[in-house]
Write a protein that holds these residues in place. Structure first.
Motif, PDB file in Angstrom:
ATOM      1  N   GLY A   1       0.021   7.577   5.356  1.00 35.25           N
ATOM      2  CA  GLY A   1      -0.342   6.374   6.105  1.00 35.25           C
ATOM      3  C   GLY A   1       0.268   5.087   5.595  1.00 35.25           C
ATOM      4  N   TRP A   2       1.151   5.174   4.609  1.00 40.69           N
ATOM      5  CA  TRP A   2       1.797   3.969   4.083  1.00 40.69           C
ATOM      6  C   TRP A   2       3.064   3.693   4.868  1.00 40.69           C
ATOM      7  CZ3 TRP A   2      -1.277   1.331   1.075  1.00 40.69           C
ATOM      8  CH2 TRP A   2      -2.231   1.995   0.309  1.00 40.69           C
ATOM      9  N   ASP A   3       3.459   2.426   4.919  1.00 43.88           N
ATOM     10  CA  ASP A   3       4.667   2.040   5.633  1.00 43.88           C
ATOM     11  C   ASP A   3       5.816   1.798   4.650  1.00 43.88           C
ATOM     12  OD1 ASP A   3       4.110  -0.454   4.489  1.00 43.88           O
ATOM     13  OD2 ASP A   3       3.563  -1.399   6.393  1.00 43.88           O
ATOM     14  N   GLU A   4       6.964   1.378   5.196  1.00 44.27           N
ATOM     15  CA  GLU A   4       8.140   1.137   4.355  1.00 44.27           C
ATOM     16  C   GLU A   4       7.911   0.036   3.333  1.00 44.27           C
ATOM     17  OE1 GLU A   4      11.630   0.561   6.760  1.00 44.27           O
ATOM     18  OE2 GLU A   4      11.568   2.628   7.503  1.00 44.27           O
ATOM     19  N   ARG A   5       7.146  -0.970   3.698  1.00 44.45           N
ATOM     20  CA  ARG A   5       6.860  -2.045   2.742  1.00 44.45           C
ATOM     21  C   ARG A   5       6.080  -1.498   1.553  1.00 44.45           C
ATOM     22  NH1 ARG A   5       5.678  -7.719   2.186  1.00 44.45           N
ATOM     23  NH2 ARG A   5       5.345  -7.867  -0.061  1.00 44.45           N
TER      24      ARG A   5
ATOM     25  N   PRO B   1      -0.032  10.602  -3.090  1.00 45.49           N
ATOM     26  CA  PRO B   1       1.421  10.730  -2.907  1.00 45.49           C
ATOM     27  C   PRO B   1       2.205   9.538  -3.467  1.00 45.49           C
ATOM     28  CG  PRO B   1       0.273  10.856  -0.786  1.00 45.49           C
ATOM     29  CD  PRO B   1      -0.757  10.609  -1.839  1.00 45.49           C
ATOM     30  N   VAL B   2       1.585   8.365  -3.490  1.00 45.14           N
ATOM     31  CA  VAL B   2       2.236   7.192  -4.065  1.00 45.14           C
ATOM     32  C   VAL B   2       2.399   7.390  -5.570  1.00 45.14           C
ATOM     33  CG1 VAL B   2       2.040   4.712  -4.486  1.00 45.14           C
ATOM     34  CG2 VAL B   2       1.382   5.654  -2.252  1.00 45.14           C
TER      35      VAL B   2
ATOM     36  N   PRO C   1       0.938  -4.282   1.040  1.00 43.18           N
ATOM     37  CA  PRO C   1      -0.013  -3.330   1.614  1.00 43.18           C
ATOM     38  C   PRO C   1      -1.015  -2.814   0.568  1.00 43.18           C
ATOM     39  CG  PRO C   1       2.236  -2.746   2.231  1.00 43.18           C
ATOM     40  CD  PRO C   1       2.326  -3.843   1.203  1.00 43.18           C
ATOM     41  N   PHE C   2      -0.645  -2.899  -0.707  1.00 40.93           N
ATOM     42  CA  PHE C   2      -1.520  -2.478  -1.796  1.00 40.93           C
ATOM     43  C   PHE C   2      -2.346  -3.659  -2.291  1.00 40.93           C
ATOM     44  CE2 PHE C   2       2.212   0.371  -2.314  1.00 40.93           C
ATOM     45  CZ  PHE C   2       1.574   1.583  -2.073  1.00 40.93           C
ATOM     46  N   THR C   3      -3.569  -3.398  -2.676  1.00 37.62           N
ATOM     47  CA  THR C   3      -4.404  -4.426  -3.304  1.00 37.62           C
ATOM     48  C   THR C   3      -3.868  -4.697  -4.714  1.00 37.62           C
ATOM     49  OG1 THR C   3      -5.922  -2.864  -4.360  1.00 37.62           O
ATOM     50  CG2 THR C   3      -6.444  -3.536  -2.070  1.00 37.62           C
ATOM     51  N   PRO C   4      -4.257  -5.825  -5.309  1.00 32.24           N
ATOM     52  CA  PRO C   4      -3.863  -6.038  -6.705  1.00 32.24           C
ATOM     53  C   PRO C   4      -4.338  -4.886  -7.617  1.00 32.24           C
ATOM     54  CG  PRO C   4      -4.594  -8.099  -5.769  1.00 32.24           C
ATOM     55  CD  PRO C   4      -4.905  -7.021  -4.744  1.00 32.24           C
ATOM     56  N   GLY C   5      -5.525  -4.374  -7.382  1.00 29.85           N
ATOM     57  CA  GLY C   5      -6.017  -3.263  -8.195  1.00 29.85           C
ATOM     58  C   GLY C   5      -5.166  -2.017  -8.044  1.00 29.85           C
ATOM     59  N   GLU C   6      -4.718  -1.731  -6.830  1.00 26.30           N
ATOM     60  CA  GLU C   6      -3.854  -0.566  -6.614  1.00 26.30           C
ATOM     61  C   GLU C   6      -2.502  -0.761  -7.283  1.00 26.30           C
ATOM     62  OE1 GLU C   6      -5.690   0.975  -2.339  1.00 26.30           O
ATOM     63  OE2 GLU C   6      -4.120  -0.581  -2.347  1.00 26.30           O
ATOM     64  N   ARG C   7      -1.978  -1.970  -7.246  1.00 26.95           N
ATOM     65  CA  ARG C   7      -0.695  -2.226  -7.915  1.00 26.95           C
ATOM     66  C   ARG C   7      -0.844  -2.125  -9.429  1.00 26.95           C
ATOM     67  NH1 ARG C   7       0.773  -7.492  -4.604  1.00 26.95           N
ATOM     68  NH2 ARG C   7      -1.405  -7.271  -4.061  1.00 26.95           N
TER      69      ARG C   7
ATOM     70  N   ALA D   1       9.628  10.510  -0.082  1.00 27.43           N
ATOM     71  CA  ALA D   1       9.245   9.326   0.689  1.00 27.43           C
ATOM     72  C   ALA D   1       8.389   9.727   1.885  1.00 27.43           C
ATOM     73  CB  ALA D   1      10.483   8.566   1.144  1.00 27.43           C
ATOM     74  N   GLU D   2       8.727  10.824   2.542  1.00 28.98           N
ATOM     75  CA  GLU D   2       7.954  11.272   3.708  1.00 28.98           C
ATOM     76  C   GLU D   2       6.501  11.566   3.342  1.00 28.98           C
ATOM     77  OE1 GLU D   2       8.633  11.119   6.906  1.00 28.98           O
ATOM     78  OE2 GLU D   2      10.596  10.282   6.383  1.00 28.98           O
TER      79      GLU D   2
END
Length: 182
Positions: A125-129, A98-99, A40-46, A118-119
């Protein structure tokens, strides 16, 4: 200065990988999957998460290289420094705050993680993945920071820039191609 006496005093992580290609291949394959694979994250975000975790750990080598890499993927210059100084006021996408707060807490005080942490990620807006991927990037870079600092690996700004640009263009799979055959 490297603590590995069989390698030059100014040893890079690539040189450590080249001297130990077996474990390095597996580690670089994991990096490639986690940081460049589907997420769900772009390479830049990771790369931003990796650089942030490394900054929290005060690992200058990894923080420097992954800041350059994140910026090469489009993360605004200076953003990581601002986030480390004060995440709440940093000009970071509100969905990512929050991440980064989550991985920062996981790095500093892992035994204090709660469902509420986690909440906050899910509420953005992020999911479990996404939570899974953020945790794995965090865990990987806590590992890498300990490896780099434990082996005494350091780099100047020129090497950090070279390495960050190389990661942007050839990824971690490209680094694996620089290893000797087993």
């Amino acid at each position: 200065m490297s603590y590995l006496k069989s390698l030059p005093a100014e040893t890079t992580l690539l040189q450590v990988f080249q001297a130990n290609p077996g474990p390095a291949r597996h580690l670089l394959a994991f990096h490639e999957e986690l940081l460049r694979g589907d997420s769900p994250f772009t390479p830049g975000e990771r790369e931003l998460i990796a650089a942030y975790v490394s900054g929290v750990n005060d690992c200058g080598y990894c923080h420097g290289i992954h800041t350059v890499t994140a910026e090469a993927f489009g993360v605004e210059a200076g953003l990581l420094g601002a986030a480390l100084d004060d995440l709440d006021s940093a000009p970071i996408d509100e969905r990512l705050k929050p991440v980064l707060a989550y991985v920062g807490k996981l790095t500093r005080t892992p035994s204090r993680m709660t469902g509420a942490d986690a909440e906050a990620v899910f509420a953005a807006g992020w999911d479990e993945r996404a939570l899974h991927d953020a945790v794995l990037v965090c865990a990987l870079f806590n590992f890498m920071n300990r490896m780099v600092d434990g082996l005494g690996i350091q780099a100047d700004d020129a090497y950090k820039k070279l390495s960050g640009e190389r990661l942007k263009h050839s990824g971690y799979g490209g680094l694996a191609q620089l290893l000797p055959e087993a």
